[in-house]
Each structure stands twice: as structure tokens, then as C-alpha cells.
Design a protein around this motif. Structure first.
Motif, PDB file in Angstrom:
ATOM      1  N   ASN A   1     -27.755  -0.361  75.837  1.00 52.95           N
ATOM      2  CA  ASN A   1     -27.195  -0.633  74.463  1.00 52.95           C
ATOM      3  C   ASN A   1     -27.225   0.597  73.634  1.00 52.95           C
ATOM      4  O   ASN A   1     -28.232   1.458  73.983  1.00 52.95           O
ATOM      5  CB  ASN A   1     -27.952  -1.675  73.922  1.00 52.95           C
ATOM      6  N   LYS A   2     -26.430   0.771  72.674  1.00 51.08           N
ATOM      7  CA  LYS A   2     -26.348   2.055  72.205  1.00 51.08           C
ATOM      8  C   LYS A   2     -26.053   1.837  70.606  1.00 51.08           C
ATOM      9  O   LYS A   2     -25.001   0.993  70.281  1.00 51.08           O
ATOM     10  CB  LYS A   2     -25.241   2.853  72.829  1.00 51.08           C
ATOM     11  N   GLY A   3     -26.639   2.612  69.863  1.00 48.58           N
ATOM     12  CA  GLY A   3     -26.353   2.398  68.329  1.00 48.58           C
ATOM     13  C   GLY A   3     -25.184   3.363  67.932  1.00 48.58           C
ATOM     14  O   GLY A   3     -24.830   3.936  68.718  1.00 48.58           O
ATOM     15  N   ASN A   4     -25.305   3.713  66.429  1.00 48.67           N
ATOM     16  CA  ASN A   4     -24.119   4.521  66.013  1.00 48.67           C
ATOM     17  C   ASN A   4     -24.697   5.745  65.723  1.00 48.67           C
ATOM     18  O   ASN A   4     -24.486   6.216  64.587  1.00 48.67           O
ATOM     19  CB  ASN A   4     -23.320   3.905  64.783  1.00 48.67           C
ATOM     20  N   PHE A   5     -25.058   6.344  66.636  1.00 45.04           N
ATOM     21  CA  PHE A   5     -25.457   7.916  66.448  1.00 45.04           C
ATOM     22  C   PHE A   5     -24.541   8.833  67.065  1.00 45.04           C
ATOM     23  O   PHE A   5     -23.902   8.405  68.291  1.00 45.04           O
ATOM     24  CB  PHE A   5     -26.933   8.063  66.982  1.00 45.04           C
ATOM     25  N   PRO A   6     -24.496  10.134  66.744  1.00 45.56           N
ATOM     26  CA  PRO A   6     -23.539  10.998  67.531  1.00 45.56           C
ATOM     27  C   PRO A   6     -23.982  11.347  68.886  1.00 45.56           C
ATOM     28  O   PRO A   6     -25.157  11.259  69.115  1.00 45.56           O
ATOM     29  CB  PRO A   6     -23.470  12.128  66.528  1.00 45.56           C
ATOM     30  N   GLY A   7     -23.100  12.144  69.581  1.00 48.18           N
ATOM     31  CA  GLY A   7     -23.525  12.436  70.982  1.00 48.18           C
ATOM     32  C   GLY A   7     -24.618  13.494  71.064  1.00 48.18           C
ATOM     33  O   GLY A   7     -25.074  13.771  71.977  1.00 48.18           O
ATOM     34  N   ARG A   8     -25.038  13.981  69.832  1.00 48.42           N
ATOM     35  CA  ARG A   8     -26.112  14.875  69.996  1.00 48.42           C
ATOM     36  C   ARG A   8     -27.484  14.244  70.451  1.00 48.42           C
ATOM     37  O   ARG A   8     -28.240  14.948  70.847  1.00 48.42           O
ATOM     38  CB  ARG A   8     -26.281  15.901  68.747  1.00 48.42           C
ATOM     39  N   PHE A   9     -27.478  12.847  69.998  1.00 46.11           N
ATOM     40  CA  PHE A   9     -28.721  12.215  70.589  1.00 46.11           C
ATOM     41  C   PHE A   9     -28.421  11.572  71.900  1.00 46.11           C
ATOM     42  O   PHE A   9     -27.301  10.833  72.228  1.00 46.11           O
ATOM     43  CB  PHE A   9     -28.872  11.117  69.610  1.00 46.11           C
TER      44      PHE A   9
END
Lengths: 115, 115
Positions: free
Chosen positions: A56-64
Motif C-alpha cells: 500500500n502507498k500514500g500520496n508522497f512523491p517518488g523521492r520517498f
């Protein structure tokens, strides 16, 4: 049994650098989730790993980004650090993945300061 | 607008008194709703987890209720103690499609119990 451990506990970096944080879950737990906590936004979900796969993934940029190893230990990486990345990064472990009502156990967090 | 709203933002009560914290959510469908307690400088600790089909769950002096029709949850603390002083966070596990879930956090209620 030992709780969730996170290393390092404190970290100071400068803008543009990258950082890797580590989380060791409770023995037998296969799910590790990562969260960012700031005074303004509160707790926000980054992602969850279960059996070495991002579930599962939240709404953070690909830098994370993150990964999980075969022993369930997980690392989180933040590239090209920005001032706004200064936060408390928490990880939590549980027996099964998030959609099940399995209790999560949180670590003490890593306090990241970006200068 | 945040999909999980908690009220009040802060609350001061006398030791021994009861109190009720509120959580209203707009997200759906969800798989479970969790309440956490977070002491200053520490990771959150799980208090209760409820699926959408449950309407009450207790953990010692903490009792959570859930009304899935009105999309409201409450956390009732009985006979408060000084150690109950903390932030209480409501979290909803939301199905985000394609078999994945994410957690949406409220901003928390900061409870202060005074002697």
C-alpha cells in the motif's frame, strides 16, 4: 519480546542530500509501515511493505521510497532532501498487512532535520 | 478538507472525570477504524481497532464506538488519570482501489488531565 526499533534516532542533513532510515519489526511480524509526522500535517501514511513487496502507498512523491528484506527489516530512503522533509519518521509493524484488523506497534521514530 | 476530522482539538479535564473524543470521517469504503494514544515524543500506541461491522470495542478504561451510518466514532475515557494526558488520534483504513489500502489520520485531540 523486543519492540520495534528504528535507527538512527536523530539525523541532520542538508538540502539535496539523501537519507536512509532503518526499521526492525517485532520478531514474527511481516508487515512494516512508514509514516511522516509533522506539527502542521500530523501523521501521514507513506507506504507499507509485506513479505518484501510494497502493498500500500500514500500520496508522497517518488523521492520517498522503501524496501523490505527477507528478515522483514525495512529501510526508507528519501532522495534530494527538501526543508519540508524535516519531520519525525515512524515505522510500525504488524503480523499481517493493513487491510486486516491487526494491531500495529510503533517504533520511537527517527527525527530528521533538513538544513 | 481532511477526510478524518477530530474534535475537540484540545481538552482539559480534572483527574477522575470522564471525557469523550469525537471522530467524523467522510472516507468510504473503509476496512477498519483505529484509535491511537501518542505521548509527547513517543510513537503512537494502539488502543482499539474496529471493523465497519462492529459498533463498540473496549480496552480497559477506553471504549470506542462506531456508527457507520453517520460515519462517526467516539472514544470514551472513564475515570481519567494523569497518565492519560496525550494526543489521541483516529485513523481510518481506506480502500484506495486495485487491491490496496491506505491509512487516513485525523489531526488528533490533545488531552490534558490535571490534578
Amino acid at each position: 519480546k523486543a519492540g520495534v526499533t528504528q535507527t538512527p534516532r536523530y539525523l541532520i542533513k542538508t538540502r539535496g542530500q539523501q537519507v536512509t532510515l532503518s526499521c526492525s519489526p517485532i520478531s514474527g511480524h511481516r508487515s512494516v509501515s512508514w509514516y511522516q509526522q509533522t506539527p502542521g500535517q500530523g501523521l501521514q501514511f507513506l507506504f507499507e511493505y509485506f513479505s518484501e513487496t510494497q502493498r500500500n502507498k500514500g500520496n508522497f512523491p517518488g523521492r520517498f521510497s522503501g524496501r523490505q528484506f527477507s528478515n522483514s527489516r525495512s529501510e526508507m530512503n528519501v532522495s534530494t532532501l527538501e526543508l519540508g522533509d524535516s519531520a519525525l519518521y515512524l515505522c510500525a509493524s504488524s503480523l499481517v498487512n493493513l487491510e486486516h484488523s491487526s494491531e500495529q506497534f510503533f517504533g520511537p521514530g527517527t527525527r530528521l532535520t533538513v538544513l | 478538507k481532511n477526510q478524518v476530522e477530530q474534535s475537540p482539538q484540545s481538552l482539559i479535564i480534572l483527574e477522575g472525570k470522564n471525557c469523550t473524543l469525537q471522530c467524523n470521517y467522510t472516507v468510504s469504503p473503509f476496512s477498519n477504524l483505529r484509535w491511537y494514544k501518542q505521548d509527547t515524543g513517543r510513537g503512537p500506541v494502539s488502543l482499539t481497532i474496529m471493523t465497519f461491522s462492529e459498533n463498540t470495542k473496549s480496552n480497559g478504561r477506553y471504549t470506542a464506538t462506531l456508527d457507520a451510518d453517520t460515519k462517526q466514532s467516539s472514544l470514551h475515557i472513564t475515570a481519567s488519570q494523569l497518565s492519560d494526558s496525550a494526543s489521541y488520534i483516529c485513523v481510518v483504513s481506506l480502500y484506495s482501489g486495485a487491491g490496496s489500502y491506505q491509512l487516513t489520520f485525523g489531526k488528533g485531540t490533545k488531552l490534558s488531565v490535571i490534578p
